[in-house]
Motif scaffolding. Structure first.
Motif, PDB file in Angstrom:
ATOM      1  N   THR A 125       0.846  -1.194   0.000  1.00 40.09           N
ATOM      2  CA  THR A 125       0.000   0.000   0.000  1.00 40.09           C
ATOM      3  C   THR A 125       0.878   1.238   0.000  1.00 40.09           C
ATOM      4  O   THR A 125       1.734   1.396   0.885  1.00 40.09           O
ATOM      5  CB  THR A 125      -0.924   0.033   1.228  1.00 40.09           C
ATOM      6  N   LEU A 126       0.699   2.091  -1.000  1.00 45.85           N
ATOM      7  CA  LEU A 126       1.382   3.386  -1.055  1.00 45.85           C
ATOM      8  C   LEU A 126       0.451   4.424  -0.445  1.00 45.85           C
ATOM      9  O   LEU A 126      -0.670   4.629  -0.927  1.00 45.85           O
ATOM     10  CB  LEU A 126       1.709   3.750  -2.503  1.00 45.85           C
ATOM     11  N   VAL A 127       0.895   5.069   0.627  1.00 43.84           N
ATOM     12  CA  VAL A 127       0.100   6.105   1.296  1.00 43.84           C
ATOM     13  C   VAL A 127       0.760   7.441   1.018  1.00 43.84           C
ATOM     14  O   VAL A 127       1.917   7.664   1.408  1.00 43.84           O
ATOM     15  CB  VAL A 127       0.019   5.846   2.814  1.00 43.84           C
ATOM     16  N   CYS A 128       0.068   8.322   0.326  1.00 46.97           N
ATOM     17  CA  CYS A 128       0.685   9.583  -0.078  1.00 46.97           C
ATOM     18  C   CYS A 128      -0.252  10.758   0.184  1.00 46.97           C
ATOM     19  O   CYS A 128      -1.462  10.599   0.371  1.00 46.97           O
ATOM     20  CB  CYS A 128       1.093   9.531  -1.549  1.00 46.97           C
ATOM     21  N   GLY A 129       0.326  11.950   0.185  1.00 47.97           N
ATOM     22  CA  GLY A 129      -0.420  13.171   0.438  1.00 47.97           C
ATOM     23  C   GLY A 129       0.532  14.276   0.845  1.00 47.97           C
ATOM     24  O   GLY A 129       1.742  14.059   0.988  1.00 47.97           O
ATOM     25  N   PRO A 130       0.019  15.479   1.055  1.00 48.50           N
ATOM     26  CA  PRO A 130       0.881  16.605   1.427  1.00 48.50           C
ATOM     27  C   PRO A 130       1.424  16.441   2.841  1.00 48.50           C
ATOM     28  O   PRO A 130       0.939  15.609   3.621  1.00 48.50           O
ATOM     29  CB  PRO A 130      -0.078  17.807   1.342  1.00 48.50           C
ATOM     30  N   PRO A 131       2.446  17.215   3.194  1.00 48.01           N
ATOM     31  CA  PRO A 131       2.914  17.201   4.581  1.00 48.01           C
ATOM     32  C   PRO A 131       1.763  17.518   5.535  1.00 48.01           C
ATOM     33  O   PRO A 131       0.889  18.341   5.224  1.00 48.01           O
ATOM     34  CB  PRO A 131       3.982  18.305   4.606  1.00 48.01           C
TER      35      PRO A 131
ATOM     36  N   ALA B 133       4.871   8.388   1.237  1.00 47.41           N
ATOM     37  CA  ALA B 133       5.528   9.384   0.379  1.00 47.41           C
ATOM     38  C   ALA B 133       4.564  10.540   0.136  1.00 47.41           C
ATOM     39  O   ALA B 133       3.350  10.405   0.347  1.00 47.41           O
ATOM     40  CB  ALA B 133       5.949   8.756  -0.942  1.00 47.41           C
ATOM     41  N   THR B 134       5.101  11.659  -0.338  1.00 54.33           N
ATOM     42  CA  THR B 134       4.222  12.784  -0.687  1.00 54.33           C
ATOM     43  C   THR B 134       3.595  12.549  -2.064  1.00 54.33           C
ATOM     44  O   THR B 134       2.388  12.582  -2.205  1.00 54.33           O
ATOM     45  CB  THR B 134       4.990  14.114  -0.650  1.00 54.33           C
ATOM     46  N   ALA B 135       4.400  12.345  -3.080  1.00 46.80           N
ATOM     47  CA  ALA B 135       3.970  11.932  -4.426  1.00 46.80           C
ATOM     48  C   ALA B 135       2.744  12.687  -4.938  1.00 46.80           C
ATOM     49  O   ALA B 135       1.672  12.105  -5.103  1.00 46.80           O
ATOM     50  CB  ALA B 135       3.700  10.424  -4.425  1.00 46.80           C
ATOM     51  N   PRO B 136       2.873  13.978  -5.238  1.00 41.40           N
ATOM     52  CA  PRO B 136       1.711  14.735  -5.708  1.00 41.40           C
ATOM     53  C   PRO B 136       1.276  14.392  -7.130  1.00 41.40           C
ATOM     54  O   PRO B 136       0.117  14.611  -7.494  1.00 41.40           O
ATOM     55  CB  PRO B 136       2.183  16.189  -5.616  1.00 41.40           C
ATOM     56  N   ARG B 137       2.186  13.863  -7.954  1.00 36.91           N
ATOM     57  CA  ARG B 137       1.852  13.545  -9.348  1.00 36.91           C
ATOM     58  C   ARG B 137       1.498  12.067  -9.497  1.00 36.91           C
ATOM     59  O   ARG B 137       2.036  11.204  -8.791  1.00 36.91           O
ATOM     60  CB  ARG B 137       3.025  13.862 -10.283  1.00 36.91           C
TER      61      ARG B 137
ATOM     62  N   SER C 225       2.427  10.272 -11.894  1.00 37.21           N
ATOM     63  CA  SER C 225       3.653   9.598 -12.331  1.00 37.21           C
ATOM     64  C   SER C 225       4.550   9.279 -11.145  1.00 37.21           C
ATOM     65  O   SER C 225       5.205   8.233 -11.112  1.00 37.21           O
ATOM     66  CB  SER C 225       4.413  10.468 -13.337  1.00 37.21           C
ATOM     67  N   ASP C 226       4.585  10.163 -10.131  1.00 33.64           N
ATOM     68  CA  ASP C 226       5.362   9.886  -8.917  1.00 33.64           C
ATOM     69  C   ASP C 226       4.832   8.636  -8.229  1.00 33.64           C
ATOM     70  O   ASP C 226       5.595   7.773  -7.788  1.00 33.64           O
ATOM     71  CB  ASP C 226       5.269  11.063  -7.933  1.00 33.64           C
ATOM     72  N   ARG C 227       3.516   8.549  -8.148  1.00 34.13           N
ATOM     73  CA  ARG C 227       2.913   7.409  -7.461  1.00 34.13           C
ATOM     74  C   ARG C 227       3.151   6.121  -8.233  1.00 34.13           C
ATOM     75  O   ARG C 227       3.398   5.060  -7.644  1.00 34.13           O
ATOM     76  CB  ARG C 227       1.412   7.660  -7.261  1.00 34.13           C
ATOM     77  N   ALA C 228       3.108   6.211  -9.565  1.00 34.54           N
ATOM     78  CA  ALA C 228       3.345   5.020 -10.386  1.00 34.54           C
ATOM     79  C   ALA C 228       4.782   4.529 -10.252  1.00 34.54           C
ATOM     80  O   ALA C 228       5.043   3.325 -10.246  1.00 34.54           O
ATOM     81  CB  ALA C 228       3.026   5.329 -11.847  1.00 34.54           C
ATOM     82  N   HIS C 229       5.725   5.455 -10.123  1.00 29.95           N
ATOM     83  CA  HIS C 229       7.134   5.079 -10.030  1.00 29.95           C
ATOM     84  C   HIS C 229       7.476   4.501  -8.661  1.00 29.95           C
ATOM     85  O   HIS C 229       8.309   3.615  -8.552  1.00 29.95           O
ATOM     86  CB  HIS C 229       8.023   6.290 -10.300  1.00 29.95           C
ATOM     87  N   LEU C 230       6.812   5.010  -7.617  1.00 28.35           N
ATOM     88  CA  LEU C 230       7.136   4.574  -6.265  1.00 28.35           C
ATOM     89  C   LEU C 230       6.512   3.235  -5.920  1.00 28.35           C
ATOM     90  O   LEU C 230       7.107   2.443  -5.195  1.00 28.35           O
ATOM     91  CB  LEU C 230       6.661   5.617  -5.252  1.00 28.35           C
TER      92      LEU C 230
END
Length: 259
Positions: free
Chosen positions: A124-130, A198-202, A204-209
């Protein structure tokens, strides 16, 4: 006659015991690691530094076609100490570290070491702003034995004196440590659940991580709420700017035409 000081293993760098043993786990692994150590002269040669810079400047994306920017220069055919292969530009390719680590594991025969959880690993990738609550989200759901890949935790493990404000020189090492852990998931292991923070706002960032098949949880906590939390928790200078940058990037990515 003075006793001879203990020597270090060329592979694991641990002191050998009186019986000649070191910290390498198995005889076959000790032999392979020691052999690779004999080839390390290649990477100390000034010619290698020039070639490495050339390859990374000529190839902006990983040659494994994962879409990540490259950080490693790989030998297509393992050089095994042969200078003709080691310094042949045609035998070099730029790769990201996860793809390079996976390729090296296959080539050295250790890609299959240990128990395996093929098809049973829940990532599970958990992402979002600080200040969006990513760490709290994972802490409330992670169980004993789960693998948690957290940028801030890695930073502190690598010497950062603050839980959220990390010295800039450490950033490349933090990134490589995270990438190495994620790449390790491609080899045999006994972990059932993995959380990547991760933060990963894009997109593409989420796909790479996230490894293929991973679930993504996007905590798009409202910008004003993130700012309120940052002030309440006395986060370091720059956090509010980082929150605003995350939301600006995220909104632009939402409206960008598909490629």
């Amino acid at each position: 006659m003075p006793s001879r000081p203990p020597s270090r293993c060329g592979a694991c760098r641990k002191l050998r015991t009186a019986g000649g043993r070191c910290g390498c786990s198995r005889p076959s692994q000790r032999q392979a690691a020691a052999t690779r150590a004999e080839w390390s002269w290649v990477y100390a040669d000034p010619q290698w530094a020039l070639l490495r810079d050339q390859v990374l400047s000529e190839e902006p994306l990983c040659r494994a076609q994962c879409g990540r920017p490259p950080r490693v220069v790989d030998h297509i055919r393992p050089h095994r100490g042969d200078p003709l292969l080691a310094f042949d530009r045609a035998n070099l390719q730029a790769m990201c570290k996860p793809c390079h680590d996976a390729k090296t594991a296959r080539e050295t025969g250790f890609a299959g070491a240990g128990p395996k959880r093929v098809g049973a690993v829940e990532v599970t990738l958990v992402c979002g702003p600080p200040c969006s609550g990513k760490t709290s989200y994972v802490r409330e759901r992670a169980e004993r034995g789960d693998l948690v890949v957290d940028w801030d935790a890695l930073a502190q493990a690598l010497g950062s004196p603050h839980p959220h404000d990390h010295p800039r020189p450490l950033v490349p090492f933090i990134a490589e440590a995270r990438d190495a852990v994620v790449a390790r998931l491609e080899r045999r292991h006994d972990v059932a659940r993995v959380w990547i923070i991760a933060t990963a706002p894009r997109a593409s960032d989420r796909a790479h991580l996230a490894p293929e098949g991973a679930r993504t949880v996007l905590l798009a906590t409202a910008e004003d709420e993130c700012v309120r939390r940052a002030r309440r928790d006395d986060r370091p200078p720059g956090t509010i700017d980082a929150i605003e940058t995350w939301w600006r990037t995220y909104r632009a990515d939402q409206t960008a035409p598909p490629r």
